[in-house]
Structures are given as structure tokens and as C-alpha cells.
Write an enzyme that holds these catalytic residues in place. Structure first.
Site, PDB file in Angstrom:
ATOM      1  N   ASP A   1       0.655  -1.135   0.027  1.00  0.00           N
ATOM      2  CA  ASP A   1       0.113   0.063  -0.066  1.00  0.00           C
ATOM      3  C   ASP A   1       0.855   1.315  -0.109  1.00  0.00           C
ATOM      4  OD1 ASP A   1      -2.195   1.627   0.263  1.00  0.00           O
ATOM      5  OD2 ASP A   1      -3.217   0.123   1.444  1.00  0.00           O
TER       6      ASP A   1
ATOM      7  N   ASP B   1      -2.779   4.789  -2.637  1.00  0.00           N
ATOM      8  CA  ASP B   1      -4.229   5.357  -1.817  1.00  0.00           C
ATOM      9  C   ASP B   1      -4.315   6.656  -2.718  1.00  0.00           C
ATOM     10  OD1 ASP B   1      -5.740   5.607   0.693  1.00  0.00           O
ATOM     11  OD2 ASP B   1      -4.433   7.324   1.041  1.00  0.00           O
TER      12      ASP B   1
ATOM     13  N   GLU C   1      -6.532   4.038  -5.889  1.00  0.00           N
ATOM     14  CA  GLU C   1      -7.780   4.238  -5.400  1.00  0.00           C
ATOM     15  C   GLU C   1      -8.162   5.837  -5.970  1.00  0.00           C
ATOM     16  OE1 GLU C   1      -9.644   4.569  -1.226  1.00  0.00           O
ATOM     17  OE2 GLU C   1      -7.769   5.491  -1.465  1.00  0.00           O
TER      18      GLU C   1
ATOM     19  N   HIS D   1     -10.867  -2.489   3.744  1.00  0.00           N
ATOM     20  CA  HIS D   1     -10.877  -1.674   5.124  1.00  0.00           C
ATOM     21  C   HIS D   1     -11.587  -0.655   5.338  1.00  0.00           C
ATOM     22  CE1 HIS D   1      -8.404   0.408   2.170  1.00  0.00           C
ATOM     23  NE2 HIS D   1      -8.285   1.264   2.981  1.00  0.00           N
ATOM     24  N   ASP D   2     -12.225  -0.076   4.322  1.00  0.00           N
ATOM     25  CA  ASP D   2     -13.193   1.072   4.503  1.00  0.00           C
ATOM     26  C   ASP D   2     -14.417   0.874   4.278  1.00  0.00           C
ATOM     27  OD1 ASP D   2     -10.747   2.858   4.737  1.00  0.00           O
ATOM     28  OD2 ASP D   2     -10.446   3.397   2.585  1.00  0.00           O
TER      29      ASP D   2
END
Length: 605
Positions: free
Chosen positions: A109, A215, A272, A347-348
Site C-alpha cells: 500500500d 491510496d 484508489e 478496509h473502508d
């Protein structure tokens, strides 16, 4: 009458990452090896055979780099060190080796839109206006109203609440933070910043990382005029400034710089990209010949149940909304030579079974298998989030605000209580929405066994966040090797993508029976093969009037996968009965198959 969609030609350009599947791990919640209540890299290494049994190819870890953990690692203070509770750089080396030995690869990440305010770059940047690191971040002078009151440079709002600008007394200026004040945004206009990012990427790629999840990568280029956002909807993030910091004027220049590095290593990438709903815009970033990203996470399905008050307000979406979104992005692949990142959990996000179905305990496993079939056989690369393969669900209905740990959730609660301290109805609705959409729903510890704390930790006081209270029945040990388990069903879905690669990876997509309010059905087609994928999203038996385009498949095809283990004969009245939350995949291998256009309908029984 249902709109008829044109069948698109299959993209011909192949790549190893198109044929892969990805498993996402949230390190703090996966497996604790040393009894401190926090998951770690050695814990992950201990379960690599579990991942191999599932059949995934890439393993993506949410941030593991050194961090004060204001936002669970999405605030990096050192890009070359590992967050101490997770382990060491040597542990990462061992993880990469263990994955590679099992035919899997590691995806890191990469968080480079912003850093932690504890990063040495920012400490220097805020020390004085003439420090050499000053323009590594985005600093602006205050505005002053007619009353002489100091104001932020513009009206942009942060994702975690409040202004996107933080005043710093040391230099009498504001710095930009699109998330928490402890997460200052880097200034990508500065070539030294980009060079530092490139160096970070090459360092980890040289160590054996096979690619990156990037991200909020579409936020790295901002409109340098930093204008006020035209506020017409107080709850719309787009109206809070996203139009000026998402997909800014130099985004593709920056992505192409990253793309050249990725190409040197034949590396995987997924970006993302929030607040982007135009396939053409995503296509610029992920088009096969663009030299930027392999694929992108877009959020249109994730936003489908957001109400007029924002994420934590309720909204009842319709099946037609889901069909429109899925088909829009499936069509995008063929029209833009792009590629989809297929996901429903991460995870979100809340857990899929809880969020997208009404399944009670008796249908939980069935619904989990249905969603696996629905998602995993679409066009694109599927992402499985830890526990999704076990049918894990959202936090219990008994959770109060004291149980939650997520900064977004807690900040929202505090702002709401300050603004509406006596609105008890709003308080209850918001808390209920937390139990559906809070990021903590996907962050409860992985459930390994029926033992204490679900086998996640031996810490006397338990894990950093509570284990779900259903762990005695819902855990990995209870499902591994069980032919009808949710785990084994996911493994079969991922295996189908490999054994029928031409069809399920590179084949075209066409929505079937668009007007149906209960069933989601689509065709995958390649050469002389066609497959029908059908999913009942309801807890009722549905009598489906079989569309003409699927009759041949149902009558002459072979069932590849189903969660009810049965054949589906077409009745004399031209219907089949689809059980609650049933899903199946039927293959017709015939160059003479007639795949035409037709309507269809259903009624609930």
C-alpha cells in the site's frame, strides 16, 4: 421494455495481472503472533498456506510502514521503516519469500498524497517559511473577513470533518490536509517530492514487491488556483472541493511518471480514485496503452446506499441502480481498453452480506456464496477482503459508540453531537448506520478458530478492537476443507477464472433481463462459449421467466457452480424457480449457440 445493451467485443490485450486475483489483509486485524493484541507480519506469514488454499495470486497489505497510527497507518512517518508492532524490514523480506515460494506475490500500500505530520519532511517544512522543505507541502496565507477574523485560504472540507486547512502559528500560515490534520498533503508540483516518491517505489520494488495499491492517487494534482467550492449541497464531498483536487490538471503527467517505473519492473498497480464517476476519466488512467495504472478502484457501488445526509445517512437503493452501475463499468472495459478492479469489501467498507442483502442466519452462508459468484465472474480482477471468504458480517447490533475505533466514525459522531445534542432520533439512526457503513465493520479481528478471541491473539486483555461475538460458529477452522463452506465456494469461483480463463477473464459481458427487480443475471461470452451467471439477491423464491437469450444455456448447458447443488430445468411455461439467495453458473460450449436479445421478468413467490 428493458433497454437492450449491445454486446461488446472482448479486449484482446492480455496481461498477467488481468488473470490474477487479489487478497487484501488489514495487518492489525489479521493474526497476532506475539500476544500484544495487534496483528503483525509474522502472523501473516504463519497463514500463507491458508491464502494458497484459497487460490489467490496477489496479497495486498494495508499500510505497514512506520506511522503514529492516527489513521491506522495511512499517515506514514517513514517510508523505509516498518511500524514496530507489525515487525521489521526483515519480516517483510520473509513474507515476500514465503509468498513467492507458494506462487503468490506481495502488493504494498503506497500512501503518497499525504504523510504524517511526524514525518521528518513535514517537521522541517513547518519549522520556517524559508526551510528547504517548505514547498514539499501546500502552505497558504490566511484570509481575513471584513470583521478581521482569520479564515482558511478556501472553503474546502476534509474527509474526516472540518476544514481541509490547519493553521500553524509558527509561520502564520495554513497547510492543506484533505484527511486528518495530522495528514498534511504533499505538494506534487515540487519535482523533489515526485523524485522522492519514485525513489521509495524503486526501493521496495528492488526488494521484491510486485506492485502497489496507491491510496487516493487521483488527489495528487490540485487546481493551483485553490478556488472556493460552490457549496450547493452541504453533504456532498464534491461540493466540498473535490472538483478541484480530484483528477487535477497534471494527474496523468504524474501517473505516467509512476507508470514508467512500474513498466521497468512489470509491476502491478491499482489506484484508489474517489469521486470519479465518468468512465472516460478513469479510462485515461487505466487504458492499456496509457502507461499509467493497471486498474482503479472507483466508488460508485460503494456510494449506492449513501443518503442525502452523506455516508452515514440511510438510502434504499434499487436493483436497477446496481445493474446500471455494474454494467456501466463492465461496458467501460471494452469501450476504453481499460480494466476493472472488482470489489465489494475492503478496509473502508462494511461487510457485503450485511450491507447488500437481507440474509438472516439461515441464509448467511448462501448469501455469501451468491455474492462471491456475482462479483468474482464479472470482467476484471477480483479483490477478496480478509474474512469475506468466510462470510463474516458487520459488527453486532449491540455495539454502542464506545466500541468503535475509526477516526472517521468518531469524528462524525462528535460533530453530530455538537450540532444536534438533543436529537435522539438522529443519534440512533446514525449509530445504526455506523453498524452498516463504519470502516470498523471490516476491521474486527479475523476469526480463525472457535477458541478464545477467535484464535486471533493470546493477549490477556484481548485484541485492539473487539472480536465479533459469532466467532465460535464462523471461523476459518470450521470451513477449511468443507466442500459446501463459503471458503470453498470462493476457492471454486477463483479456480473457475483460471480453468475458463478465456471466458471469465477475457470474455465479453452482457446484462440479461435488465428490468428484473430480484435477479441479477449476466452472460460472459468468448468464441463459441457462453456462460450464464445468475444471482438472486432476495430471501424469496423467484419464478423467472427465462429470456430467449438464455434458454439454450439452461436447456443444454453444464452447471459449473451453484450454491444449491441442483439442475435448473426450464418448465413448460418457460420459467425456472430460483431459490432464496441462489446463484449458479451454467456453461454452453457450442459455436452454434444462439445468443440473441430478449426480455424477461420474474415474480416473487
Amino acid at each position: 421494455m428493458a433497454t437492450q445493451r449491445k454486446t461488446q467485443l472482448s479486449p484482446v490485450k492480455r496481461a498477467w495481472w488481468k488473470e490474477a486475483s487479489v487478497y487484501q489483509i488489514y495487518p492489525a486485524s489479521f493474526k497476532d503472533s506475539n500476544g500484544d493484541g495487534i496483528g503483525d507480519i509474522p502472523g501473516i506469514i504463519s497463514e500463507l498456506d491458508y491464502l494458497k488454499a484459497l487460490g489467490v495470486d496477489l496479497v495486498w497489505l494495508s499500510p505497514i510502514l512506520q506511522s503514529p497510527q492516527v489513521d491506522m497507518g495511512y499517515d506514514v512517518s517513514d517510508y523505509y521503516q516498518i511500524h514496530a508492532p507489525y515487525g521489521t524490514v526483515k519480516d517483510v523480506d520473509a513474507l515476500i519469500q514465503g509468498l513467492n515460494q507458494r506462487g503468490m506475490r506481495y502488493v504494498m500500500d503506497l500512501v503518497v498524497n499525504h504523510t504524517s505530520d511526524q514525518h521528518e519532511w513535514f517537521k522541517r517544512s513547518r519549522s520556517s517559511r524559508d526551510n528547504e522543505y517548505r514547498d514539499w507541502y501546500i502552505w497558504k496565507k490566511p484570509k481575513y473577513g471584513v470583521d478581521g477574523v482569520r479564515q482558511p485560504p478556501n472553503n474546502w472540507k476534509a474527509y474526516f470533518g472540518g476544514s481541509a486547512w490547519q493553521y500553524d502559528e509558527t509561520t502564520d500560515e495554513y497547510y492543506l490536509h484533505l484527511f486528518a490534520p495530522e495528514q498534511p498533503d504533499l505538494n506534487w508540483e515540487n519535482p523533489k517530492v515526485r523524485s522522492a516518491v519514485h525513489q521509495i517505489m524503486r526501493y521496495w520494488l528492488d526488494k521484491g514487491v510486485s506492485g502497489f495499491r496507491m491510496d487516493v492517487i487521483n488527489m495528487v494534482s490540485k487546481d493551483q488556483g485553490f478556488p472556493d467550492a460552490p457549496i450547493t449541497d452541504a453533504n456532498s464531498q464534491w461540493q466540498h472541493g473535490a472538483m478541484y483536487y480530484c483528477c487535477g490538471p497534471r494527474l496523468h503527467e504524474y501517473l505516467q511518471e509512476l507508470g514508467r517505473i512500474l513498466k521497468d519492473y512489470d509491476a502491478f498497480s491499482v489506484g484508489e480514485m474517489p469521486n470519479v464517476y465518468d468512465p472516460a476519466e478513469i479510462g485515461k488512467a487505466v487504458g492499456f496503452d496509457r502507461g499509467e495504472l493497471a486498474m482503479a478502484f472507483q466508488f460508485e457501488i460503494m456510494d449506492i446506499d449513501h443518503g442525502p445526509g452523506g455516508k452515514f445517512s440511510p438510502h434504499q437503493y434499487r436493483m436497477s441502480d446496481l445493474k446500471h452501475i455494474v454494467s456501466k463499468w463492465q461496458d467501460f472495459m471494452y469501450q476504453n481498453a481499460g480494466w476493472n478492479a472488482l470489489y465489494l469489501e475492503n478496509h473502508d467498507q462494511g461487510r457485503t452480506i450485511s450491507r447488500f442483502t437481507s440474509a438472516g442466519p439461515e441464509y448467511r452462508a448462501t448469501a455469501g456464496k451468491m455474492l462471491a459468484t456475482f462479483l468474482g465472474l464479472q470482467g476484471g480482477t477480483p479483490f477478496v477482503y480478509q474474512g469475506q471468504e468466510l462470510g463474516l458480517i458487520n459488527v453486532p447490533a449491540t455495539w454502542g459508540i464506545e466500541k468503535f475505533r475509526d477516526i472517521e466514525t468518531l469524528n462524525h459522531w462528535d460533530e453530530m453531537m455538537a450540532a444536534y445534542p438533543h436529537d435522539t432520533e438522529l443519534h440512533q439512526v446514525t449509530l445504526q448506520q455506523f453498524r452498516v457503513k463504519s470502516r470498523d465493520n471490516g476491521r474486527t479481528p479475523m476469526q480463525w478458530t472457535s477458541g478464545k478471541f477467535a484464535g486471533f491473539t493470546t493477549a490477556p486483555n484481548g485484541p485492539w478492537i473487539d472480536v465479533h461475538d459469532d466467532y465460535e460458529d464462523w471461523n476459518a477452522a470450521a470451513q477449511l476443507g468443507k466442500p459446501n463452506s463459503v471458503f470453498q465456494h470462493w476457492a471454486k469461483v477463483l479456480s473457475l477464472r483460471k480453468t475458463h480463463k478465456d471466458l471469465f477473464v477475457y470474455g465479453s459481458y452482457k446484462l440479461v433481463d435488465e428490468a428484473n427487480d430480484d435477479l441479477f443475471a449476466y452472460l460472459r461470452m468468448y468464441g463459441g462459449q457462453s456462460a450464464l451467471v445468475l444471482a438472486n439477491f432476495t430471501d424469496k423464491e423467484v419464478k423467472w421467466v427465462v429470456p430467449a437469450e438464455t434458454t439454450s444455456i439452461l436447456e443444454h448447458g453444464v452447471v459449473l457452480l451453484g450454491n444449491y447443488q441442483r439442475h435448473h430445468p426450464v418448465l413448460p411455461d418457460g420459467t425456472i424457480a430460483v431459490e432464496p439467495f441462489e446463484s449458479f453458473v451454467i456453461l454452453l460450449d457450442s459455436s452454434n449457440a444462439r445468443i440473441g436479445l430478449g426480455g424477461g421478468s420474474s415474480e416473487s413467490v
